[in-house]
Design a protein around this motif. Structure first.
Motif, PDB file in Angstrom:
ATOM      1  N   LYS A 119       0.854  -1.165  -0.069  1.00  0.00           N
ATOM      2  CA  LYS A 119      -0.107  -0.173  -0.024  1.00  0.00           C
ATOM      3  C   LYS A 119       0.755   1.364  -0.005  1.00  0.00           C
ATOM      4  O   LYS A 119       0.366   2.364   0.225  1.00  0.00           O
ATOM      5  N   TYR A 120       2.184   1.124  -0.153  1.00  0.00           N
ATOM      6  CA  TYR A 120       3.052   2.166  -0.222  1.00  0.00           C
ATOM      7  C   TYR A 120       3.938   2.348  -1.368  1.00  0.00           C
ATOM      8  O   TYR A 120       3.553   1.626  -2.239  1.00  0.00           O
TER       9      TYR A 120
ATOM     10  N   GLU B   3       3.522   7.019   1.536  1.00  0.00           N
ATOM     11  CA  GLU B   3       1.769   6.997   1.398  1.00  0.00           C
ATOM     12  C   GLU B   3       1.567   7.568  -0.274  1.00  0.00           C
ATOM     13  O   GLU B   3       2.226   8.330  -0.417  1.00  0.00           O
ATOM     14  N   GLY B   4       0.720   7.051  -0.900  1.00  0.00           N
ATOM     15  CA  GLY B   4       0.251   7.390  -2.102  1.00  0.00           C
ATOM     16  C   GLY B   4      -0.126   6.555  -3.335  1.00  0.00           C
ATOM     17  O   GLY B   4      -0.028   5.164  -2.947  1.00  0.00           O
ATOM     18  N   SER B   5      -0.059   6.987  -4.559  1.00  0.00           N
ATOM     19  CA  SER B   5      -0.332   5.965  -5.695  1.00  0.00           C
ATOM     20  C   SER B   5       0.379   6.399  -6.819  1.00  0.00           C
ATOM     21  O   SER B   5       0.653   7.783  -7.172  1.00  0.00           O
TER      22      SER B   5
ATOM     23  N   ASN C  93       3.600  -1.640 -11.642  1.00  0.00           N
ATOM     24  CA  ASN C  93       3.940  -1.125 -10.342  1.00  0.00           C
ATOM     25  C   ASN C  93       5.218  -0.307 -10.464  1.00  0.00           C
ATOM     26  O   ASN C  93       5.956   0.007  -9.207  1.00  0.00           O
ATOM     27  N   THR C  94       5.644   0.211 -11.532  1.00  0.00           N
ATOM     28  CA  THR C  94       6.873   0.951 -11.522  1.00  0.00           C
ATOM     29  C   THR C  94       6.591   2.282 -12.558  1.00  0.00           C
ATOM     30  O   THR C  94       6.336   2.081 -13.554  1.00  0.00           O
ATOM     31  N   ILE C  95       7.158   3.298 -11.932  1.00  0.00           N
ATOM     32  CA  ILE C  95       7.287   4.549 -12.976  1.00  0.00           C
ATOM     33  C   ILE C  95       8.903   5.074 -12.833  1.00  0.00           C
ATOM     34  O   ILE C  95       9.255   4.947 -11.899  1.00  0.00           O
TER      35      ILE C  95
END
Length: 235
Positions: free
Chosen positions: A156-157, A170-172, A190-192
């Motif tokens: 969730k992090y 925390e965030g998206s 799951n990666t930028i």
């Protein structure tokens, strides 16, 4: 962000400066000038990133001053100010980034700053100041987006990675992509990554990867995102 304010009315200059400091305390008001001559003298020491110019002034007008400021490379962003809306039309010949009518209020000034466009010093300065904010042990902290190499989701992090640090926040990813779309590009669900640091792409055993400046690991690229990443690095 270095800001030049030019208005022949002392109260108007003071009001603009006060509102600007309230909205953006991180901005540096480099000079409060009462005419074009004072403004150009200030620019000989430090070129502004943003210039707020009164149109009607003794001597050179704000429009004439803007034409001289446009000679800088890159030029500062220009926001014109006037008490006479009917004087606005000639001002658009120098392609200003904003236009404000006196008396200036906080909302109008905020909108003008938020609307700054890309091809000038102001946007460069704003990019240099862009930061991801987070809270660690009850303390507000931030990391400059320009330092970030990649961000990975972990449960969730988010794991934010720079050459010198790795922080869990925390965030998206979706929110970061939206907020900093000129920086980040998605390479996997799951990666930028920060596209400014793309150096190399490749393929091993049917798996696509990329490398980033000052980051030793190969970063996996999904088949879905591969065509876009390949296009980016070829630009």
């Amino acid at each position: 962000m270095n800001v030049l304010i030019v208005d022949d009315e002392p109260l108007a200059r003071a009001r603009i400066a006060r509102l600007l400091q309230k909205l953006r305390p991180d901005f540096n008001i480099m000079s409060l000038a009462e005419n074009a001559e004072q403004a150009l003298l200030a620019c000989s020491d430090l070129v502004p990133d943003l210039a707020l110019l009164d149109i009607e002034m003794p001597g050179l007008s704000g429009i004439e001053l803007a034409e001289k400021l446009k000679e800088f490379n890159p030029p500062p962003a220009i926001i014109f100010i006037t008490a006479y809306p009917d004087k606005a039309l000639p001002a658009f010949a120098v392609a200003p980034q904003g236009y404000l009518v006196k008396p200036i209020d906080e909302v109008a000034l905020a909108k003008a700053i938020d609307g700054l466009k890309i091809s000038h010093r102001a946007q460069t300065a704003l990019k240099q100041q862009a930061a991801i904010e987070y809270i660690e042990s009850g303390i507000n902290k931030s990391v400059l987006v320009s330092d970030v190499r990649l961000v990975r989701s972990e449960d969730k992090y988010l794991r934010v990675i720079t050459p010198n640090a790795s922080v869990l926040i925390e965030g998206s990813l979706k929110k970061l992509l939206s907020e900093f779309e000129s920086y980040f590009v998605r390479v996997h669900r799951n990666t930028i990554v920060n596209q400014s640091y793309l150096t190399e792409i490749g393929q091993d055993n049917n798996k696509h990867w990329l490398k980033l400046l000052d980051f030793n690991e190969k970063v996996e690229v999904s088949r879905r995102e591969w065509p876009h990443i390949k296009q980016l690095i070829q630009q």
